[in-house]
Motif scaffolding. Structure first.
Motif, mmCIF file in Angstrom:
data_model
loop_
_atom_site.group_PDB
_atom_site.id
_atom_site.type_symbol
_atom_site.label_atom_id
_atom_site.label_comp_id
_atom_site.label_asym_id
_atom_site.label_seq_id
_atom_site.Cartn_x
_atom_site.Cartn_y
_atom_site.Cartn_z
ATOM 1 N N UNK B 132 48.374 3.915 -6.237
ATOM 2 C CA UNK B 132 47.447 3.527 -7.292
ATOM 3 C C UNK B 132 46.071 3.229 -6.720
ATOM 4 N N UNK B 133 45.064 3.693 -7.421
ATOM 5 C CA UNK B 133 43.695 3.590 -6.917
ATOM 6 C C UNK B 133 43.264 2.149 -6.689
ATOM 7 N N UNK B 134 43.659 1.248 -7.587
ATOM 8 C CA UNK B 134 43.249 -0.148 -7.424
ATOM 9 C C UNK B 134 43.772 -0.725 -6.113
ATOM 10 N N UNK B 135 45.046 -0.442 -5.834
ATOM 11 C CA UNK B 135 45.625 -0.982 -4.602
ATOM 12 C C UNK B 135 44.976 -0.340 -3.388
ATOM 13 N N UNK B 136 44.723 0.964 -3.492
ATOM 14 C CA UNK B 136 44.120 1.653 -2.345
ATOM 15 C C UNK B 136 42.747 1.084 -2.056
ATOM 16 N N UNK B 137 42.047 0.730 -3.123
ATOM 17 C CA UNK B 137 40.680 0.275 -2.945
ATOM 18 C C UNK B 137 40.619 -1.181 -2.489
ATOM 19 N N UNK B 138 41.486 -2.024 -3.046
ATOM 20 C CA UNK B 138 41.325 -3.466 -2.878
ATOM 21 C C UNK B 138 42.242 -4.106 -1.859
ATOM 22 N N UNK B 139 43.366 -3.494 -1.591
ATOM 23 C CA UNK B 139 44.285 -4.186 -0.697
ATOM 24 C C UNK B 139 44.566 -3.344 0.527
ATOM 25 N N UNK B 140 44.849 -4.054 1.616
ATOM 26 C CA UNK B 140 45.186 -3.381 2.847
ATOM 27 C C UNK B 140 46.631 -3.733 3.154
ATOM 28 N N UNK B 141 47.534 -2.815 2.801
ATOM 29 C CA UNK B 141 48.964 -3.143 2.841
ATOM 30 C C UNK B 141 49.437 -3.504 4.239
ATOM 31 N N UNK B 142 48.809 -2.918 5.255
ATOM 32 C CA UNK B 142 49.335 -3.217 6.588
ATOM 33 C C UNK B 142 48.800 -4.539 7.115
ATOM 34 N N UNK B 143 47.812 -5.112 6.436
ATOM 35 C CA UNK B 143 47.189 -6.325 6.968
ATOM 36 C C UNK B 143 47.684 -7.597 6.318
ATOM 37 N N UNK B 269 45.902 -10.190 -4.978
ATOM 38 C CA UNK B 269 46.746 -10.116 -6.165
ATOM 39 C C UNK B 269 46.042 -9.536 -7.381
ATOM 40 N N UNK B 270 44.721 -9.372 -7.285
ATOM 41 C CA UNK B 270 43.976 -8.914 -8.451
ATOM 42 C C UNK B 270 44.490 -7.581 -9.004
ATOM 43 N N UNK B 271 44.739 -6.581 -8.147
ATOM 44 C CA UNK B 271 45.283 -5.330 -8.692
ATOM 45 C C UNK B 271 46.640 -5.515 -9.365
ATOM 46 N N UNK B 272 47.475 -6.400 -8.831
ATOM 47 C CA UNK B 272 48.797 -6.579 -9.444
ATOM 48 C C UNK B 272 48.668 -7.157 -10.837
ATOM 49 N N UNK B 273 47.694 -8.054 -10.995
ATOM 50 C CA UNK B 273 47.541 -8.665 -12.302
ATOM 51 C C UNK B 273 47.015 -7.661 -13.321
ATOM 52 N N UNK B 274 46.357 -6.618 -12.833
ATOM 53 C CA UNK B 274 45.815 -5.629 -13.765
ATOM 54 C C UNK B 274 46.765 -4.486 -14.042
ATOM 55 N N UNK B 275 47.883 -4.440 -13.316
ATOM 56 C CA UNK B 275 48.758 -3.272 -13.443
ATOM 57 C C UNK B 275 50.207 -3.663 -13.672
ATOM 58 N N UNK B 277 52.046 -3.806 -16.403
ATOM 59 C CA UNK B 277 52.735 -2.877 -17.286
ATOM 60 C C UNK B 277 53.058 -1.569 -16.564
ATOM 61 N N UNK B 278 52.041 -1.004 -15.910
ATOM 62 C CA UNK B 278 52.250 0.281 -15.245
ATOM 63 C C UNK B 278 53.211 0.162 -14.083
ATOM 64 N N UNK B 279 53.018 -0.904 -13.305
ATOM 65 C CA UNK B 279 53.837 -1.097 -12.118
ATOM 66 C C UNK B 279 55.310 -1.207 -12.496
ATOM 67 N N UNK B 280 55.605 -2.056 -13.472
ATOM 68 C CA UNK B 280 56.994 -2.208 -13.889
ATOM 69 C C UNK B 280 57.486 -0.962 -14.608
ATOM 70 N N UNK B 281 56.621 -0.357 -15.391
ATOM 71 C CA UNK B 281 57.004 0.871 -16.086
ATOM 72 C C UNK B 281 57.383 1.952 -15.095
ATOM 73 N N UNK B 282 56.550 2.105 -14.083
ATOM 74 C CA UNK B 282 56.796 3.112 -13.051
ATOM 75 C C UNK B 282 58.120 2.839 -12.352
ATOM 76 N N UNK B 283 58.318 1.569 -11.923
ATOM 77 C CA UNK B 283 59.534 1.235 -11.180
ATOM 78 C C UNK B 283 60.779 1.412 -12.053
ATOM 79 N N UNK B 379 46.393 -0.998 -16.423
ATOM 80 C CA UNK B 379 47.074 -1.127 -17.707
ATOM 81 C C UNK B 379 46.171 -0.786 -18.877
ATOM 82 N N UNK B 380 44.975 -1.380 -18.842
ATOM 83 C CA UNK B 380 44.092 -1.264 -19.987
ATOM 84 C C UNK B 380 43.688 0.203 -20.225
ATOM 85 N N UNK B 381 43.271 0.880 -19.148
ATOM 86 C CA UNK B 381 42.822 2.260 -19.342
ATOM 87 C C UNK B 381 44.016 3.193 -19.600
#
Lengths: 425, 509
Positions: B132-143, B269-275, B277-283, B379-381
């Protein structure tokens, strides 16, 4: 895919957070705990639930008011409405829940469980035992021998073999003492060389001589290695306590009055239990005769007869002498009575207390239980008699209670450190 | 490997799990997920935990490493009480957006439930986090894990050095402003030489700022212009924690660092709060498809499949508004519904779908459509673009207007006239920007008492909750060290609706 089993990780990872939370909520929890204790009897085990509502537990954030302005709720499951319908506000479930109303605003309140230790800690917080030191603490027979390291000289019986041998081994290694089998190996090599006529035999012989000399020079066990266990006299603190519960069970004591006394005994027991490694209970009930009984009989069976307090005191002295020598035990006593006593006995009672009991006791608490409507009545004879003792500075504390919710405050008063001066009322 | 993939593997109903079974399940699922569904995954690390550890993970907002704070103890106590009394059951799993992707599973799940959890979290959420673009942009998963380790140790060290209470006060204040500690638009990325240049300028600028801030206001000096001050302080600024960390005059370095830690966690956590619906829907969609594929392959027997369907259908249950169990829209249900609907539109579209979604209807590549949506939306878009009349009808959605006083008015229902409105309203419902107050720092008074001024843009009369606002503003004043003022300004008329002010409690910081 990696799988890691975390189940064996140390438990209680959240404990520091919990401690911080309890410290933070302390005031509210204290109130709740004390309220709970006046309502119900303290349970012997198990967790206690406390309900707290907390201003200091709030976590404020800027958020929109759930009530102001025009909002649109969206909800699933429409079965009867079409666009333009009006839904009266009163109708519950009419979409009111759709906005997740009820967020913010209200001060939260919730219930959680304190485990027994936490509960008791808070409950008995900042109470102190009066006269915690044994009075005759310094006497010689209070000392006992204890291990205190090692020394280089001593009786053969105290030789610490293990340490001695360890030091010996270390010394032998440090000084390169040849081992017996190294010498044996050299001897074998020499025999072989001589048999073969090897010219190196002379060199081997020389090595063997040197090794033997060294072996002889460095002793297996040197006086330097010897270590003896050392003992020292240390004063022995008495870590056991015995608590005497004395109660008048003559006809004038009602069940309600006994219940009050029971509450008090229980608090005292909890309290002592936290301070001493071992606490024993002795129950003595008396009418005109006194008898040691078990807990069940103590609180529940009734008996008829007159009231002679001194009989109970004599029984207590007898038991003390028999089973609880004062040098090993800290002695506490709590007496509950409605204040009745045969007038001729008062003198004797006071004498027994003053001469035989109070000098040996850490603390003697006298609890006079009254009928609820009775608190205006005058002082009982027993009370007056005890009061004189207290004024003379003996470790006796006295209180009157007539209601259950007075027990805890009275108890706190008796054991809060600053109240000692006015503990005599 | 061949043993792992052997054909005799079968999940039976209520079967206990073993570590070997978990490996086998994962290896069975992986070729389906990566091959057939085209998911793109981080490596997975599965961690088996007990109920107590699950409660613990809950209470520290889902991160395996967390600094110490009383609020986590409070959350733990509350969750534990609910759990013990049977009001709440525990989640089956928790998944962390990290590389490798950490999935926590409960020890007392059955093998079937563990398989469901692996399919849901280790494949579904994992793909979403990575793509997801939000996570790619805002979070660094390995850090994130190393950073949390640093944060935990740093705050523990601060507690040792400055006392637990001093640290607690700064954390309390930071938590109060946590939702206003995120950047909503990315700060510009720049080249190294530009960065050096900027660094020099920044140092000088800061010097000037401090001089201005600390200088004695003189009668001779003309009052500074608002525009000038705003330029100097980089105002308006919506990231309040950022502003305080950089510019609050009285904070000590360790206090700034703690603000920074809280701000970084909020941003994470900001991207998680915005996604959600999508995150759970996807999973949920991924686990549903994966488990069905396993069943088709014969790796799940019928009893176990019933166990799966039971669990799945309770996850995606959506009680109606008038049901006692109603507690808002279930993001699992709506998310799953929309994902399944998208796949349907891509494969077997109706005439209505062709009219609404000309680009994807009948494309024949459901996974391609889904992956595309998962990668590029929040979610919103996502709702604004993909909520179909079919889903609206399925959930029988309706919207009502609530002005706080008069009767509720039903604005739209699941009919031809209502679809567009409902789509719009639902998107707004999931739009964080509409549901959180928009507060900005707008000015600093340099000619008087160094008062900090903030503004809340009130949209459609939605004011702040008064009690919370007062308390939070108090924390803000403590951090700033001087007076702060907050004005609620109507976005249309520019009229000031309400004012708050707060002074610092000197002893606090």
């Amino acid at each position: 895919m990696n799988i890691i089993d975390r189940r064996l990780n140390p438990r209680g990872k959240n404990l520091p957070n919990r401690q911080r939370f309890i410290r933070r909520a302390k005031q509210q929890i204290l109130e709740s705990v004390r309220e709970a204790s006046s309502r119900e009897s303290l349970r012997e085990d198990g967790d206690s639930r406390v309900n707290i509502r907390g201003d200091s537990l709030e976590e404020p954030q800027f958020r929109l008011s759930p009530r102001a302005g025009t909002r649109f709720h969206i909800a699933p499951g429409n079965k009867r409405y079409v666009a333009g319908d009006r839904i009266p506000r009163e109708e519950s479930g009419g979409g009111g829940g759709a906005g997740g109303a009820g967020e913010g605003g209200e001060v939260e309140s919730f219930e959680f469980a304190l485990d027994r230790d936490e509960f008791i800690d808070l409950f008995l917080e900042d109470l102190e035992l009066p006269h915690l030191m044994k009075k005759d603490f310094q006497t010689d027979d209070q000392e006992k021998l204890e291990r205190a390291g090692y020394q280089r000289t001593g009786a053969a019986a105290n030789l610490d073999l293990r340490l001695t041998m360890r030091l010996s081994l270390a010394r032998r290694i440090a000084l390169h003492r040849p081992k017996a089998d190294e010498i044996a190996a050299l001897e074998a090599e020499l025999a072989r060389a001589e048999a073969a006529g090897d010219p190196a035999a002379a060199e081997v012989a020389a090595r063997l001589t040197r090794a033997r000399a060294r072996f002889g020079r460095i002793p297996f066990l040197d006086p330097l290695d010897l270590r003896y266990r050392r003992f020292a006299f240390v004063p022995k603190p008495a870590t056991s306590a015995v608590m005497f519960c004395l109660m008048d069970v003559s006809g004038s004591m009602t069940a309600a009055m006994k219940d009050l006394a029971k509450q008090f005994y229980r608090l005292l027991y909890l309290f002592l239990k936290r301070r001493y490694r071992k606490v024993e209970l002795v129950f003595i009930r008396h009418t005109h005769v006194a008898r040691e009984v078990d807990e069940e009989t103590f609180f529940h069976a009734t008996e008829s007869g007159g009231t002679i307090v001194s009989t109970a005191l004599r029984e207590m002295i007898r038991i003390m002498e028999e089973r609880y020598p004062v040098r090993d035990w800290n002695i506490y006593a709590a007496q509950a009575s409605d204040g009745d006593n045969m007038p001729v006995d008062n003198h004797q009672t006071v004498a027994l207390l003053r001469d035989q009991i109070l000098p040996l006791c850490q603390y003697y608490a006298y609890l006079e239980v009254r009928q609820e409507d009775d608190h205006l009545a005058g002082m009982s004879d027993l009370w007056r008699a005890y009061q004189r003792l207290a004024q003379d500075g003996y470790p006796i504390a006295m209180r009157r209670v007539s209601r259950r919710n007075q027990i805890y405050p009275v108890f706190r008063q008796l054991f809060s450190p600053k109240s000692e001066t006015e503990a005599t009322l | 490997m061949s043993a792992i993939l052997s054909d005799d593997f079968r999940i039976r109903a209520h079967q206990e799990w073993s570590f070997y079974d978990l490996h086998r399940v994962f290896e069975r699922l992986r070729p389906i997920a990566e091959g057939e569904f085209g998911l793109d995954l981080y490596p997975v690390q599965l961690e088996v935990i007990s109920a107590e550890q699950m409660l613990d993970a809950y209470s520290s907002i889902g991160l395996p490493l967390m600094y110490r704070h009383w609020s986590f103890g409070k959350r733990f106590a509350r969750e534990e009480a609910l759990y013990r009394q049977g009001y709440a059951s525990l989640a089956y799993e928790i998944v962390i957006n990290s590389n490798p992707c950490l999935v926590y599973v409960m020890e007392d799940n059955s093998l079937l439930m563990q398989s469901l959890v692996i399919a849901h979290a280790a494949f579904g959420h994992n793909h979403f986090f990575k793509n997801n673009a939000l996570f790619r942009q805002w979070t660094d998963a390995s850090a994130i894990i190393p950073y949390m380790e640093f944060a935990k140790n740093y705050i523990a060290k601060c507690e040792e050095r400055h006392g637990e209470e001093a640290v607690e006060r700064i954390l309390d204040a930071a938590h109060a402003l946590m939702t206003h500690g995120v950047d909503r638009c990315p700060r510009k990325k720049i080249s190294l030489s530009e960065e050096e240049q900027q660094e020099r300028e920044r140092v000088m600028e800061e010097q000037r700022m401090l001089e201005t801030l600390w200088g004695i206001p003189s009668r001779k000096r003309p009052p500074s212009a608002r525009a000038e001050r705003q330029r100097l302080f980089g105002l308006p600024e919506e990231n309040i924690l950022y502003f305080l960390e950089k510019k609050a005059p009285l904070l000590k370095p360790w206090q700034r660092e703690i603000l920074r830690i809280v701000r970084n966690i909020a941003q994470y956590f900001y991207p998680q709060r915005q996604t959600r619906l999508m995150n759970e829907g996807c999973a949920t969609y991924v686990h549903y498809m994966l488990m069905n594929r396993l069943y088709e392959q014969g790796a799940v027997d019928e009893g176990a499949m019933l166990e799966f369907l039971h669990a799945h259908s309770s996850v995606i249950a959506q009680p109606g508004y008038d049901h006692p169990g109603f507690s808002g829209i279930n993001v699992y249900a709506l998310g799953f519904g929309m994902m399944r609907d998208l796949a349907r539109i891509a494969t077997t579209p109706t005439a209505e779908d062709r009219a609404w979604f000309p680009d994807i209807a009948g494309s024949g590549d459901p996974w391609g459509v889904l992956r595309e949506a998962w990668a590029n939306h929040r979610d919103e878009s996502f709702i604004r673009q993909y909520l179909s009349p079919e889903v609206i009808r399925h959930f029988r959605l309706f919207s009502i207007e609530d002005d706080g006083e008069s009767d509720y008015v039903v604005e739209a229902i699941h009919d031809e006239q209502g679809y567009e409105t409902l789509r719009w309203r639902l998107a707004d419902h999931f739009d964080l920007a509409r549901n959180e107050p928009q507060i900005e720092i707008v000015d600093v008074d340099l000619d008087g008492d160094r008062c900090l001024e903030l503004e809340h843009r009130v949209i459609e009369g939605r004011m702040l909750d008064e009690r919370n606002a007062k308390l939070a503003l108090g924390h803000l004043a403590d951090l700033w060290g001087y007076e702060v003022r907050l004005a609620e300004v109507d976005a249309e008329s520019e009229r000031v609706l309400r004012r708050y002010d707060a002074g610092p409690r000197r002893s606090r910081m």
